[in-house]
Structures are given as structure tokens and as C-alpha cells.
Design a protein around this motif. Structure first.
Motif, PDB file in Angstrom:
ATOM      1  N   SER A  48       0.840  -1.364  -0.014  1.00 17.08           N
ATOM      2  CA  SER A  48       0.019   0.082  -0.060  1.00 17.08           C
ATOM      3  C   SER A  48       0.792   1.398   0.084  1.00 17.08           C
ATOM      4  O   SER A  48       2.148   1.152   0.224  1.00 17.08           O
ATOM      5  CB  SER A  48      -0.861  -0.031   1.160  1.00 17.08           C
ATOM      6  N   THR A  50       0.763   5.238   1.565  1.00 18.82           N
ATOM      7  CA  THR A  50       0.321   6.402   2.511  1.00 18.82           C
ATOM      8  C   THR A  50       0.542   7.666   2.286  1.00 18.82           C
ATOM      9  O   THR A  50       1.657   8.116   2.024  1.00 18.82           O
ATOM     10  CB  THR A  50       0.925   5.922   4.198  1.00 18.82           C
ATOM     11  N   THR A  58       4.582   7.290   1.986  1.00 18.23           N
ATOM     12  CA  THR A  58       5.120   6.034   2.453  1.00 18.23           C
ATOM     13  C   THR A  58       4.795   4.960   1.483  1.00 18.23           C
ATOM     14  O   THR A  58       3.766   4.718   1.301  1.00 18.23           O
ATOM     15  CB  THR A  58       5.018   5.713   3.850  1.00 18.23           C
ATOM     16  N   LYS A  59       5.952   4.378   1.317  1.00 16.16           N
ATOM     17  CA  LYS A  59       5.762   3.085   0.388  1.00 16.16           C
ATOM     18  C   LYS A  59       5.946   1.867   1.487  1.00 16.16           C
ATOM     19  O   LYS A  59       6.833   1.755   1.944  1.00 16.16           O
ATOM     20  CB  LYS A  59       6.818   3.009  -0.832  1.00 16.16           C
ATOM     21  N   ASN A  60       4.769   1.130   1.421  1.00 17.11           N
ATOM     22  CA  ASN A  60       4.775   0.041   2.410  1.00 17.11           C
ATOM     23  C   ASN A  60       4.730  -1.233   1.518  1.00 17.11           C
ATOM     24  O   ASN A  60       4.044  -1.557   0.797  1.00 17.11           O
ATOM     25  CB  ASN A  60       3.242   0.032   3.137  1.00 17.11           C
ATOM     26  N   SER A  62       5.318  -5.249   0.720  1.00 10.97           N
ATOM     27  CA  SER A  62       4.427  -6.443   1.167  1.00 10.97           C
ATOM     28  C   SER A  62       5.409  -7.597   1.821  1.00 10.97           C
ATOM     29  O   SER A  62       5.089  -8.101   2.675  1.00 10.97           O
ATOM     30  CB  SER A  62       3.982  -7.354  -0.329  1.00 10.97           C
ATOM     31  N   SER A  64       9.004  -7.543   3.671  1.00 14.35           N
ATOM     32  CA  SER A  64      10.168  -6.787   4.370  1.00 14.35           C
ATOM     33  C   SER A  64      11.523  -7.040   3.687  1.00 14.35           C
ATOM     34  O   SER A  64      11.951  -8.195   3.204  1.00 14.35           O
ATOM     35  CB  SER A  64      10.022  -7.180   5.891  1.00 14.35           C
ATOM     36  N   THR A  95      12.280   1.992   7.590  1.00 16.31           N
ATOM     37  CA  THR A  95      12.293   0.573   8.142  1.00 16.31           C
ATOM     38  C   THR A  95      12.478  -0.586   7.354  1.00 16.31           C
ATOM     39  O   THR A  95      12.332  -0.140   6.206  1.00 16.31           O
ATOM     40  CB  THR A  95      10.802   0.477   9.118  1.00 16.31           C
ATOM     41  N   SER A  97      10.320  -2.443   6.345  1.00 18.91           N
ATOM     42  CA  SER A  97       8.959  -2.627   5.576  1.00 18.91           C
ATOM     43  C   SER A  97       8.256  -1.571   4.896  1.00 18.91           C
ATOM     44  O   SER A  97       7.301  -1.317   4.566  1.00 18.91           O
ATOM     45  CB  SER A  97       7.826  -3.264   6.594  1.00 18.91           C
ATOM     46  N   ALA A  98       9.040  -0.341   5.209  1.00 16.01           N
ATOM     47  CA  ALA A  98       8.573   0.912   4.981  1.00 16.01           C
ATOM     48  C   ALA A  98       9.388   2.117   4.288  1.00 16.01           C
ATOM     49  O   ALA A  98      10.247   2.033   5.398  1.00 16.01           O
ATOM     50  CB  ALA A  98       7.399   1.548   5.759  1.00 16.01           C
ATOM     51  N   THR A  99       9.157   2.879   3.428  1.00 15.62           N
ATOM     52  CA  THR A  99      10.278   3.997   3.324  1.00 15.62           C
ATOM     53  C   THR A  99       9.128   5.131   2.825  1.00 15.62           C
ATOM     54  O   THR A  99       8.259   5.338   2.143  1.00 15.62           O
ATOM     55  CB  THR A  99      10.810   3.853   1.948  1.00 15.62           C
ATOM     56  N   ARG A 100       9.518   6.141   3.589  1.00 17.53           N
ATOM     57  CA  ARG A 100       8.897   7.603   3.538  1.00 17.53           C
ATOM     58  C   ARG A 100       9.527   8.288   2.440  1.00 17.53           C
ATOM     59  O   ARG A 100      10.712   8.362   2.511  1.00 17.53           O
ATOM     60  CB  ARG A 100       8.666   8.167   4.754  1.00 17.53           C
TER      61      ARG A 100
END
Length: 125
Positions: A48, A50, A58-60, A62, A64, A95, A97-100
Motif C-alpha cells: 500500500s 500512505t 510512504t511506500k509500504n 508486502s 520486508s 524501516t 517494511s516501509a520507506t517515506r
């Protein structure tokens, strides 16, 4: 079935590549995003997106990454003559699992573009 090889080569055996190069060198996640419409056009390994604010999303993932030590880069634009930079937004530490990400025309102008691309390279967990 499983194909186990150390090296891939072309039919004439002139060009070969080690499997480690293929594993390390491919994008582990990519995103083609409509920032002005807040919709994912297409993606790979992205669960997803955000929308945090103008030019800030933020790129989340699927699946990690093995750690937060991976790269994320991109670009965006609105037409053939207007291009922007897409870089990690370090106001929030990445993180596994996610990059802003931040879309900016220059160092101070954030923008929501209709065509945003972002790729991430690194080792998955």
C-alpha cells in the motif's frame, strides 16, 4: 520444480552472470504511483501507499527487507518538460517494511505529481 545453477549464460556462452549478481542486482520493490490522485498505477512488492502530505508518501512493502539498510530512489513529472526528484524523506527513518518518500521540484517545493516512480534495492528478509 527447482532449477539450481551457479551461473546463467547465453546460448553462445559469450555472456554469463553469476546468480548472486542477479539476486543482489534486481529491484526488490517498485512503484508507479499517481500522487495527485493518490492511487497506485502498478507495483511490485508494495502492499500500500500512505499519503502523508503534499509530496510526501510512504511506500509500504508486502515482503520486508532484511534490515532498514536498502536504497530507495525515484523520479516524477507532470509532462515531457517538467521532472522532479523522488528521494527518501528522512523526517522518518526507513524501516525494513516501509520507506517515506518526498517528491520535490527543488529543495523546498514539495508536490503531488501524477507520475511518480520509485524503486528499492537490497536484500529481502
Amino acid at each position: 520444480s527447482i532449477l539450481r545453477v551457479n551461473t546463467l549464460t547465453d546460448a553462445s556462452s559469450n555472456n554469463s552472470t553469476a546468480m548472486s549478481t542477479i539476486n543482489q542486482g534486481t529491484a526488490k520493490a517498485w512503484l508507479f504511483y499517481n500522487g495527485s490522485g493518490n492511487s497506485v498505477r502498478d507495483s511490485f512488492n508494495v502492499a500500500s501507499v500512505t499519503d502523508n502530505a503534499t509530496g510526501d508518501f510512504t511506500k509500504n512493502m508486502s515482503s520486508s527487507f532484511g534490515s532498514a539498510n536498502y536504497t530507495a530512489v525515484g523520479g516524477s513529472g507532470t509532462d515531457d518538460s517538467d521532472y522532479r526528484l523522488v528521494t527518501p524523506n528522512f523526517n522518518a527513518a526507513p524501516t525494513s517494511s516501509a520507506t517515506r518518500m518526498r517528491v520535490h521540484h527543488n529543495s523546498s517545493t514539495a508536490t503531488d505529481d501524477p507520475y511518480i516512480s520509485s524503486t528499492s534495492h537490497g536484500d529481502l528478509a
